[in-house]
Write an enzyme that holds these catalytic residues in place. Structure first.
Site, PDB file in Angstrom:
ATOM      1  N   THR A 146       0.559  12.135   3.887  1.00 23.47           N
ATOM      2  CA  THR A 146       0.249  10.593   3.959  1.00 23.47           C
ATOM      3  C   THR A 146      -0.686   9.907   4.755  1.00 23.47           C
ATOM      4  O   THR A 146      -0.499  10.403   5.991  1.00 23.47           O
ATOM      5  CB  THR A 146       1.885   9.943   3.802  1.00 23.47           C
ATOM      6  OG1 THR A 146       2.269  10.107   4.877  1.00 23.47           O
ATOM      7  CG2 THR A 146       2.618  10.119   2.447  1.00 23.47           C
TER       8      THR A 146
ATOM      9  N   GLY B  90       7.349  13.946  -5.169  1.00 29.96           N
ATOM     10  CA  GLY B  90       7.497  12.848  -6.113  1.00 29.96           C
ATOM     11  C   GLY B  90       8.758  12.561  -6.564  1.00 29.96           C
ATOM     12  O   GLY B  90       9.530  13.139  -7.309  1.00 29.96           O
TER      13      GLY B  90
ATOM     14  N   HIS C 148       0.823  12.897  -7.049  1.00 22.39           N
ATOM     15  CA  HIS C 148       0.200  11.800  -5.821  1.00 22.39           C
ATOM     16  C   HIS C 148       1.324  10.821  -5.696  1.00 22.39           C
ATOM     17  O   HIS C 148       0.825   9.728  -5.372  1.00 22.39           O
ATOM     18  CB  HIS C 148      -1.144  11.571  -6.022  1.00 22.39           C
ATOM     19  CG  HIS C 148      -1.997  11.327  -4.843  1.00 22.39           C
ATOM     20  ND1 HIS C 148      -2.924  11.995  -4.602  1.00 22.39           N
ATOM     21  CD2 HIS C 148      -1.948  10.342  -3.909  1.00 22.39           C
ATOM     22  CE1 HIS C 148      -3.572  11.656  -3.397  1.00 22.39           C
ATOM     23  NE2 HIS C 148      -2.853  10.746  -2.866  1.00 22.39           N
TER      24      HIS C 148
ATOM     25  N   LYS D  77      -2.757  21.274  -4.246  1.00 23.68           N
ATOM     26  CA  LYS D  77      -1.882  20.291  -4.409  1.00 23.68           C
ATOM     27  C   LYS D  77      -2.488  19.347  -5.429  1.00 23.68           C
ATOM     28  O   LYS D  77      -3.536  18.723  -5.546  1.00 23.68           O
ATOM     29  CB  LYS D  77      -1.695  19.324  -3.052  1.00 23.68           C
ATOM     30  CG  LYS D  77      -0.785  18.089  -3.060  1.00 23.68           C
ATOM     31  CD  LYS D  77      -0.664  17.373  -1.941  1.00 23.68           C
ATOM     32  CE  LYS D  77       0.412  16.200  -2.013  1.00 23.68           C
ATOM     33  NZ  LYS D  77      -0.416  14.937  -2.364  1.00 23.68           N
TER      34      LYS D  77
ATOM     35  N   TYR E  85       0.887  -1.402   0.126  1.00 23.22           N
ATOM     36  CA  TYR E  85       0.003   0.007   0.152  1.00 23.22           C
ATOM     37  C   TYR E  85       0.913   1.135  -0.046  1.00 23.22           C
ATOM     38  O   TYR E  85       0.606   2.037  -0.768  1.00 23.22           O
ATOM     39  CB  TYR E  85      -1.090   0.088   1.177  1.00 23.22           C
ATOM     40  CG  TYR E  85      -1.712   1.180   1.384  1.00 23.22           C
ATOM     41  CD1 TYR E  85      -2.480   1.816   0.327  1.00 23.22           C
ATOM     42  CD2 TYR E  85      -1.131   2.223   2.647  1.00 23.22           C
ATOM     43  CE1 TYR E  85      -2.879   3.254   0.476  1.00 23.22           C
ATOM     44  CE2 TYR E  85      -1.629   3.682   2.572  1.00 23.22           C
ATOM     45  CZ  TYR E  85      -2.432   4.125   1.791  1.00 23.22           C
ATOM     46  OH  TYR E  85      -3.147   5.339   1.976  1.00 23.22           O
TER      47      TYR E  85
HETATM   48  C1  LIG Z   1       1.049   5.888   1.429  1.00 25.19           C
HETATM   49  C2  LIG Z   1       0.839   7.076   0.952  1.00 25.19           C
HETATM   50  C3  LIG Z   1      -0.313   8.024   1.310  1.00 25.19           C
HETATM   51  C4  LIG Z   1      -0.628   9.195   0.863  1.00 25.19           C
HETATM   52  N1  LIG Z   1      -1.783   9.571   1.375  1.00 25.19           N
HETATM   53  C5  LIG Z   1      -1.991  10.937   0.782  1.00 25.19           C
HETATM   54  C6  LIG Z   1      -3.206  11.827   1.260  1.00 25.19           C
HETATM   55  O1  LIG Z   1      -3.813  11.369   2.281  1.00 25.19           O
HETATM   56  N2  LIG Z   1      -3.549  12.995   0.945  1.00 25.19           N
HETATM   57  C7  LIG Z   1      -2.607  13.456   0.061  1.00 25.19           C
HETATM   58  O2  LIG Z   1      -3.025  14.823  -0.542  1.00 25.19           O
HETATM   59  N3  LIG Z   1      -1.552  12.678  -0.636  1.00 25.19           N
HETATM   60  C8  LIG Z   1      -1.272  11.567  -0.055  1.00 25.19           C
HETATM   61  N4  LIG Z   1      -0.339  10.772  -0.709  1.00 25.19           N
HETATM   62  C9  LIG Z   1       0.486  11.725  -1.809  1.00 25.19           C
HETATM   63  C10 LIG Z   1       1.712  12.505  -1.040  1.00 25.19           C
HETATM   64  O3  LIG Z   1       1.248  13.448  -0.411  1.00 25.19           O
HETATM   65  C11 LIG Z   1       2.960  12.465  -2.159  1.00 25.19           C
HETATM   66  O4  LIG Z   1       2.174  13.418  -3.105  1.00 25.19           O
HETATM   67  C12 LIG Z   1       3.550  11.685  -2.558  1.00 25.19           C
HETATM   68  O5  LIG Z   1       3.752  10.611  -1.643  1.00 25.19           O
HETATM   69  C13 LIG Z   1       4.992  12.143  -3.093  1.00 25.19           C
HETATM   70  O6  LIG Z   1       5.636  10.941  -3.606  1.00 25.19           O
HETATM   71  P1  LIG Z   1       7.000  10.206  -2.884  1.00 25.19           P
HETATM   72  O7  LIG Z   1       6.257   9.238  -2.086  1.00 25.19           O
HETATM   73  O8  LIG Z   1       7.789   9.528  -3.909  1.00 25.19           O
HETATM   74  O9  LIG Z   1       7.729  11.388  -2.010  1.00 25.19           O
HETATM   75  C14 LIG Z   1       0.016   9.626  -0.119  1.00 25.19           C
HETATM   76  C15 LIG Z   1       1.135   9.016  -0.542  1.00 25.19           C
HETATM   77  C16 LIG Z   1       1.750   7.858  -0.109  1.00 25.19           C
HETATM   78  C17 LIG Z   1       2.709   7.007  -0.541  1.00 25.19           C
HETATM   79  C1  LIG Z   2     -10.327   6.008   1.568  1.00 27.61           C
HETATM   80  C2  LIG Z   2      -9.439   6.392   2.397  1.00 27.61           C
HETATM   81  C3  LIG Z   2      -8.362   7.212   1.105  1.00 27.61           C
HETATM   82  C4  LIG Z   2      -7.073   7.809   1.728  1.00 27.61           C
HETATM   83  C5  LIG Z   2      -6.385   8.432   0.644  1.00 27.61           C
HETATM   84  C6  LIG Z   2      -5.056   8.143   1.007  1.00 27.61           C
HETATM   85  C7  LIG Z   2      -4.130   8.477  -0.355  1.00 27.61           C
HETATM   86  O1  LIG Z   2      -4.315   9.586  -0.828  1.00 27.61           O
HETATM   87  C8  LIG Z   2      -3.377   7.683  -0.878  1.00 27.61           C
HETATM   88  O2  LIG Z   2      -2.687   7.869  -1.743  1.00 27.61           O
HETATM   89  O3  LIG Z   2      -3.533   6.492  -0.333  1.00 27.61           O
END
Ligand SMILES: Cc1cc2nc3c(=O)[nH]c(=O)nc-3n(C[C@H](O)[C@H](O)[C@H](O)COP(=O)(O)O)c2cc1C
Ligand SMILES: CCCCCCC(=O)C(=O)O
Length: 360
Positions: free
Chosen positions: A80, A289, A257, A233, A26
């Site tokens: 995250t 990213g 993302h 974002k 995940y």
């Molecule tokens: C496990 C995971 C959960 C994430 N959850 C969110 C989130 O809740 N909200 C959001 O805007 N972006 C979320 N992201 C995207 C991150 O904010 C970010 O854009 C991305 O991780 C950047 O890339 P990197 O992991 O290569 O640094 C998530 C990314 C990961 C890996």
């Molecule tokens: C249903 C919960 C969604 C959480 C989103 C987290 C997220 O953005 C991700 O990339 O994972």
């Protein structure tokens, strides 16, 4: 003998060894064929740095101020979800490490610790709050008020998620919910005074809705709803960057993302120069990213970013070593940025400019 973790990639290996495999997938995984996940990192490797010599620059200055928040380095913690899958202390541990590193944590709306509890656990931390606009605007407003009351200094509105990305590994693993007893605590109904009578009942948790109906009108509503600076974002198209300025955002955050939403979006560092040109210095531009090294940070700043954010590296720190693990990851990035700038012959991050970067 305990292995020394010298790089973010070492931390990823250590995290992988500790995590439930479905949870590792995940965190690590992305959408579709993961073309974008791979592209983000590969793009940094294709960019070279061209150092200057004999400049007598001394030890470089790497602190920056962003929307009024001072940071000891130009690296934020990206939002995250689900930190308690990586460590029992979850987002509280991350926030403490962020406070020690004197940077900014963007608390995810999908955090497994309520934003009030994250703030209470790390009084010195600068927190921003990430929001997925919920179609029920009264509920969205309640969440925004909680973030304001908890002391968050900016609202980061994620706009790349009109639907949830399809992540094939999660489908194969059957990972579609949090384990028993773990919830998205910012999604509880009410005002965040979540156990006012102390009976342990914190009210029902709503599911996060990712809606294709969200539009620029919602950004306008948010603009009128809060005095917090709004950071958009998930912007990747220059035309959207220009529109965002018309809608009064305080900063733009270039992000795909981490390759978890639309697969085959190009690498963010390749998109950055066009967005920076479209914005023309009107507001700060952030990018995330694939940033895994101080040299990646330096390249992004040279191409016009005001600061960068890291997502997975923080998760790897948290899973490998809790608060200390996150602290170490942030410290490594800080040292690497300073070292890279020194080797570039620069006195400050402010001296970074596109001429230092060459496509290899
Ligand atoms: C496990 C995971 C959960 C994430 N959850 C969110 C989130 O809740 N909200 C959001 O805007 N972006 C979320 N992201 C995207 C991150 O904010 C970010 O854009 C991305 O991780 C950047 O890339 P990197 O992991 O290569 O640094 C998530 C990314 C990961 C890996
Ligand atoms: C249903 C919960 C969604 C959480 C989103 C987290 C997220 O953005 C991700 O990339 O994972």
């Amino acid at each position: 003998m305990t292995a020394v973790l010298a790089t973010i990639r070492d931390f990823e290996a250590a995290a992988r060894a500790r995590l439930d495999p479905a949870h590792y997938d995940y965190f690590a995984g992305g959408a579709g064929d993961e073309v974008t996940v791979k592209a983000n990192e590969a793009a940094f490797a294709r960019l070279g740095l061209l150092p200057r010599v004999l400049r007598g620059a001394g030890t470089p200055q790497i602190g920056v101020t962003l929307l009024g928040s001072r940071m000891a380095m130009p690296v934020l913690v990206a939002p995250t979800a689900f930190h308690r899958l990586a460590d029992p202390e979850g987002e509280k541990a991350t926030a403490r490490a962020v406070a020690a590193a004197e940077t900014i944590m963007i608390v995810s709306m999908a955090a497994t610790v309520a934003v009030e509890d994250v703030a209470a656990a790390a009084p010195g931390a600068t927190l921003w709050f990430q929001l997925y606009v919920q179609p029920d605007m009264a509920f969205t407003e309640a969440i925004v008020r909680r973030a304001e009351k908890a002391g968050c200094a900016a609202l980061v509105v994620t706009v790349d998620s009109p639907a949830r990305g399809r992540r094939d590994q999660d489908v194969r693993n059957g990972f579609d919910d949090l384990p028993e007893g773990m919830h998205c605590e910012n999604l509880r109904d009410g005002d965040g005074d979540h156990d006012a009578d102390g009976d342990g009942d914190r009210g029902p948790v709503r599911p996060i809705v990712m809606s294709p109906a969200i539009s620029w009108e919602h950004v306008d509503l948010l603009r009128r709803m809060t005095r917090l600076p709004i950071v958009l974002k998930g912007v990747t198209h220059p035309a959207d960057a220009r529109l965002a300025l018309d809608h009064g955002v305080s900063a733009l955050y270039v992000s795909n993302h981490g390759g978890r939403q639309l697969d085959t979006v190009p690498a963010t560092v390749d998109l950055l120069p066009e967005i920076v040109a479209a914005v023309g210095g009107a507001v700060p531009v952030l990018v995330d990213g694939g940033i895994r090294r101080g040299t990646d940070v330096v390249k992004a700043l040279a191409l016009g970013a005001s600061a960068v954010a890291v997502g997975r590296p923080v998760i790897w720190g948290l899973a490998a070593g809790g608060e200390c693990g996150v602290a170490r990851v942030l410290e490594m990035l800080r040292d690497e940025v300073e070292h890279a700038l020194t080797l570039c012959g620069l006195a400050s991050v402010r001296d970074l400019e596109p001429g230092l970067v060459r496509r290899c």
